[in-house]
Design a protein around this motif. Structure first.
Motif, PDB file in Angstrom:
ATOM      1  N   ASP A  90      -7.948 115.227  66.487  1.00 49.64           N
ATOM      2  CA  ASP A  90      -7.181 114.029  66.832  1.00 49.64           C
ATOM      3  C   ASP A  90      -6.624 113.325  65.601  1.00 49.64           C
ATOM      4  N   VAL A  91      -7.024 113.761  64.406  1.00 50.81           N
ATOM      5  CA  VAL A  91      -6.562 113.143  63.158  1.00 50.81           C
ATOM      6  C   VAL A  91      -5.345 113.918  62.659  1.00 50.81           C
ATOM      7  N   LEU A  92      -4.176 113.259  62.676  1.00 55.30           N
ATOM      8  CA  LEU A  92      -2.914 113.952  62.423  1.00 55.30           C
ATOM      9  C   LEU A  92      -2.225 113.548  61.128  1.00 55.30           C
ATOM     10  N   ASP A  93      -2.616 112.432  60.542  1.00 57.02           N
ATOM     11  CA  ASP A  93      -1.961 111.976  59.323  1.00 57.02           C
ATOM     12  C   ASP A  93      -3.028 111.364  58.424  1.00 57.02           C
ATOM     13  N   ALA A  94      -2.792 111.406  57.130  1.00 54.98           N
ATOM     14  CA  ALA A  94      -3.759 110.855  56.184  1.00 54.98           C
ATOM     15  C   ALA A  94      -3.035 110.362  54.943  1.00 54.98           C
ATOM     16  N   THR A  95      -3.566 109.301  54.356  1.00 57.26           N
ATOM     17  CA  THR A  95      -3.071 108.827  53.068  1.00 57.26           C
ATOM     18  C   THR A  95      -4.242 108.806  52.095  1.00 57.26           C
ATOM     19  N   PHE A  96      -3.959 109.165  50.850  1.00 51.26           N
ATOM     20  CA  PHE A  96      -5.000 109.202  49.827  1.00 51.26           C
ATOM     21  C   PHE A  96      -4.547 108.437  48.592  1.00 51.26           C
ATOM     22  N   VAL A  97      -5.497 107.666  48.037  1.00 49.16           N
ATOM     23  CA  VAL A  97      -5.260 106.989  46.766  1.00 49.16           C
ATOM     24  C   VAL A  97      -6.454 107.237  45.861  1.00 49.16           C
ATOM     25  N   GLY A  98      -6.221 107.112  44.570  1.00 47.30           N
ATOM     26  CA  GLY A  98      -7.286 107.290  43.595  1.00 47.30           C
ATOM     27  C   GLY A  98      -6.708 107.140  42.207  1.00 47.30           C
ATOM     28  N   ASN A  99      -7.572 106.979  41.231  1.00 49.76           N
ATOM     29  CA  ASN A  99      -7.077 106.940  39.858  1.00 49.76           C
ATOM     30  C   ASN A  99      -6.546 108.326  39.484  1.00 49.76           C
ATOM     31  N   PRO A 100      -5.808 108.452  38.396  1.00 51.54           N
ATOM     32  CA  PRO A 100      -5.167 109.744  38.099  1.00 51.54           C
ATOM     33  C   PRO A 100      -6.128 110.930  38.016  1.00 51.54           C
ATOM     34  N   VAL A 101      -7.315 110.732  37.458  1.00 50.59           N
ATOM     35  CA  VAL A 101      -8.263 111.849  37.361  1.00 50.59           C
ATOM     36  C   VAL A 101      -8.741 112.252  38.754  1.00 50.59           C
ATOM     37  N   MET A 102      -9.093 111.269  39.588  1.00 51.64           N
ATOM     38  CA  MET A 102      -9.525 111.583  40.956  1.00 51.64           C
ATOM     39  C   MET A 102      -8.372 112.197  41.761  1.00 51.64           C
ATOM     40  N   HIS A 103      -7.179 111.678  41.562  1.00 45.32           N
ATOM     41  CA  HIS A 103      -5.970 112.202  42.213  1.00 45.32           C
ATOM     42  C   HIS A 103      -5.800 113.692  41.891  1.00 45.32           C
ATOM     43  N   HIS A 104      -5.919 114.035  40.612  1.00 44.84           N
ATOM     44  CA  HIS A 104      -5.730 115.425  40.205  1.00 44.84           C
ATOM     45  C   HIS A 104      -6.857 116.320  40.702  1.00 44.84           C
ATOM     46  N   LEU A 105      -8.091 115.844  40.597  1.00 48.88           N
ATOM     47  CA  LEU A 105      -9.217 116.671  41.021  1.00 48.88           C
ATOM     48  C   LEU A 105      -9.201 116.904  42.532  1.00 48.88           C
ATOM     49  N   PHE A 106      -8.784 115.921  43.301  1.00 48.15           N
ATOM     50  CA  PHE A 106      -8.669 116.109  44.743  1.00 48.15           C
ATOM     51  C   PHE A 106      -7.624 117.169  45.064  1.00 48.15           C
ATOM     52  N   LEU A 107      -6.533 117.162  44.312  1.00 45.81           N
ATOM     53  CA  LEU A 107      -5.457 118.131  44.555  1.00 45.81           C
ATOM     54  C   LEU A 107      -5.738 119.489  43.929  1.00 45.81           C
ATOM     55  N   GLY A 108      -6.843 119.606  43.182  1.00 47.74           N
ATOM     56  CA  GLY A 108      -7.173 120.869  42.544  1.00 47.74           C
ATOM     57  C   GLY A 108      -6.450 121.085  41.230  1.00 47.74           C
ATOM     58  N   ILE A 109      -5.953 120.003  40.624  1.00 41.80           N
ATOM     59  CA  ILE A 109      -5.208 120.087  39.366  1.00 41.80           C
ATOM     60  C   ILE A 109      -6.157 119.835  38.197  1.00 41.80           C
TER      61      ILE A 109
END
Length: 678
Positions: free
Chosen positions: A299-318
């Motif tokens: 039932d979850v169809l959309d999501a938004t994510f925020v984080g500092n640049p390091v967390m942003h990159h690590l979440f994306l696998g960068i």
């Protein structure tokens, strides 16, 4: 293993951040308890209950100056082997009551083994958000196929949906192709489709259900370096239906951002482990959130994510290593729409993820989201927005001009690098007052409503204990010690006060102040005060640089974002010199503003465009390159500041007169040492 670890070994416990040095052969459970790290154990250390499980974080930890490995624990005992066989102990887990220390270790205590779990203070702030979701539900009925109409079911469905939704063309997510015919027939040719329309120029069908679908949800997530907060929202009416938080499991790879960057740099093969850890934690939160409202992950169809640049990159696998040094290059900074399944998120297979934009190298999407939430860019008043964390993010300005910077405050404000420090968890001192006449403290502990001098405290404290002091507690402790005359404006503990109270004690060449001594002694050491001075000095200097660039020494509004900032009393933050002078009624906490901004972007596409445009206008100031940073930093080491007058603060609070530093270069026995030159 270092040479010194042949007899002694350094052990760091996460997520509490407590650390100590122990003799080789010490049971790990004993080491944990000696530091006030409570691991549940109900069998008396016999290896029967299995409650004391831990795991070892392997790799080289540059900040700790150690290399941790699983074989730095003695092999499994007979009792542990028996338990592992009978109860299926995970391969990466050990029983701390049975495991003995052989060498340096970074030990992670899983959430299910923590008796004093960190309090995740990131609730959904009350804010009305007009819904204009990227997801639209459209219900249509189509004719059954016949021999006269050879067109495919999916094509006829797509045409009917486009007509009903008033759009020209409609794409189909490939994940739906194998299932469309089954769903159509199950719904007797009436179905509900979820259409995603955002940055992409072509709307796309991302989900399909037989019959009518009543409600779908979106997920807003703030990935902090210490905690992760997630909010489940109804995409039709904009309501937040459930919120949950958890510790960021990446803590075991490093307490602060640069520690994690360093860990990846020194252990590049471990990058997938950091990525997997944060994604699994988010998936676990999703399970809790949908369970709270009786929904399904699909039932979850959309999501938004925020984080500092390091967390942003690590979440994306960068790989975040480029963020570890100048020019602090981001791999990606603009907003983007991604597919949830590509990020291993256990949502609807067609769910989309909107990543808010990052502002600069160390001012991330979380700062962008907080800026969206507080919208200083729409106000006449000059607003300071500051998110205090291991790396403070600062935004200053008004509708005419907006500037941003980051300051490396380190983890001191979260209890790390403080001798009795810990994260916010039951048993942590979070409030403190010191009587100016008797110099006696009274304090409040997380998990107990009463203050330490109130009736009922002694009966209730046994349930949680007094285990340490968290960030808000250390802020108030240093400020109260200053107000009581226990420390000078330069942050030196006044050794002469030992004649007035037994709580000021000699620590060799310096002194300490004892807050609590029943059970574990909780003291403020000179090194603790220095750690706080360094952290607050870095933050204040960053703010002053932005004021210089903006050309003003006046601030109308100060807003503390983040869990930590929300629990700081403005008066104490200003006494400490954490923030510039401002009318005290103009200073307030705004809770999890980053999470609020994430919810705004989730529920209304207009806010996505608003923050994208704003981020491009924000001027980023790199504090490390500014020649005046050091001057501001040195002045900010004093309490509240060496040169700034703090007129508003002095009108509200009686600050002590400056006193000559006593025993600043002395020894605990009262002898004074000559100051070295050089």
């Amino acid at each position: 293993m270092s040479e010194s670890s042949a007899k002694l070994a350094k052990v760091v416990f996460q997520p509490s951040g407590r650390r100590g040095t122990f003799e080789v052969g010490t049971p790990l459970l004993d080491a944990a308890r000696s530091l006030g790290v409570y691991v549940e154990s109900v069998c008396g250390g016999r290896g029967i209950c299995g409650r004391c499980q831990i795991s070892v974080s392997e790799g080289t930890f540059a900040k700790e100056n150690l290399t941790s490995a699983a074989d730095h624990l003695e092999g499994a005992t007979e009792a542990e082997t028996r338990y592992a066989t009978l109860r299926n102990l995970p391969e990466d887990r050990r029983l701390s009551c049975q495991a003995k220390i052989l060498g340096d270790l970074v030990v992670d205590i899983p959430t299910d083994a923590q008796t004093n779990r960190q309090v995740v203070r990131k609730r959904a702030e009350a804010k009305t958000i007009e819904p204009d979701s990227a997801i639209t539900l459209v219900t249509v009925s189509i004719d059954e196929p016949d021999m006269e109409t050879p067109r495919g079911d999916i094509d006829r469905l797509r045409e009917a949906l486009a007509k009903e939704a008033g759009i020209e063309t409609l794409a189909t997510d490939p994940v739906l192709l194998p299932r469309v015919q089954t769903i159509l027939r199950k719904g007797h040719w009436t179905v509900t489709a979820a259409i995603h329309t955002d940055i992409s120029s072509v709307p796309i069908m991302v989900a399909l259900w037989p019959g009518e679908k009543q409600a779908v949800y979106g997920l807003a997530v703030d990935i902090g370096s210490t905690t992760i907060a997630a909010h489940l929202c109804n995409l039709q009416n904009g309501r937040t239906v459930s919120s949950a938080g958890t510790s960021n499991p990446q803590i075991r790879f490093g307490e602060d951002l640069m520690s994690r960057v360093s860990y990846v740099q020194m252990n590049p093969a471990k990058l997938p482990d950091l990525v997997k850890a944060v994604r699994e934690a988010i998936n676990a939160l999703v399970g809790k959130l949908v369970g709270d409202v009786g929904a399904e992950r699909a039932d979850v169809l959309d999501a938004t994510f925020v984080g500092n640049p390091v967390m942003h990159h690590l979440f994306l696998g960068i790989d975040p290593v480029e963020l570890g040094g100048a020019p602090f290059a981001l791999a990606a900074s603009d907003a983007m729409v991604l597919i949830a399944r590509d990020l291993d998120l256990d949502l609807n297979p067609g769910a989309r993820v909107y990543m808010l934009p990052c502002i600069a190298g160390h001012v991330g999407a979380d700062a962008a989201a907080a800026t969206l939430s507080e919208s200083p860019y729409s106000l006449d008043e000059t607003t300071l927005l500051v998110d205090v964390g291991t790396n403070a993010e600062i935004v200053l300005g008004n509708k005419n001009r907006l500037l941003a910077a980051s300051s490396p405050t380190g983890p001191a404000f979260e209890g790390a690098e403080i001798s009795s420090g810990q994260r916010a968890a039951p048993g942590a001192i979070e409030r403190i007052r010191i009587d100016k006449d008797t110099l006696e403290p009274r304090f409040k502990v997380i998990g107990v409503d009463e203050w330490s001098d109130e009736e009922g405290f002694s009966e209730k404290i046994d349930s949680v204990g007094v285990t340490g002091i968290c960030g808000s507690g250390i802020i108030e402790a240093v400020a109260e010690m200053y107000l009581a005359g226990l420390i000078t404006e330069d942050g030196v503990i006044d050794g002469s006060m030992a004649a007035k109270t037994h709580r000021v004690r000699s620590e060799g060449r310096t002194f300490s102040y004892v807050i609590a001594e029943d059970g574990i002694e909780i003291s403020i050491l000179q090194t603790d005060i220095r750690a706080i001075q360094l952290a607050k000095g870095a933050l204040y200097a960053g703010i002053k640089l932005l004021q210089d660039k903006l050309g003003t020494d006046h601030i109308d509004r100060i807003r503390f974002a983040g869990a930590f900032g929300s629990y700081i009393e403005p008066k104490y933050a200003m006494i400490l010199g954490l923030i510039p002078d401002c009318a005290l009624d103009g200073v307030s906490g705004v809770g999890n503003a980053a999470g609020t901004g994430a919810r705004m972007a989730l529920l209304n596409r207009g806010y996505r465009r608003e923050i994208e445009e704003t981020v491009h206008k924000i001027e980023k100031i790199e504090t490390a390159l500014e020649p005046k940073f050091q001057e501001h930093f040195v002045n900010a080491m004093a309490l509240p500041n060496k040169v700034d007058p703090f007129i508003n603060l002095r009108a509200a609070v009686e600050l002590p007169e400056p006193k000559t530093p006593v025993e600043a270069e002395g020894t605990g026995d009262g002898r004074r040492r000559r100051r070295r030159r050089g």
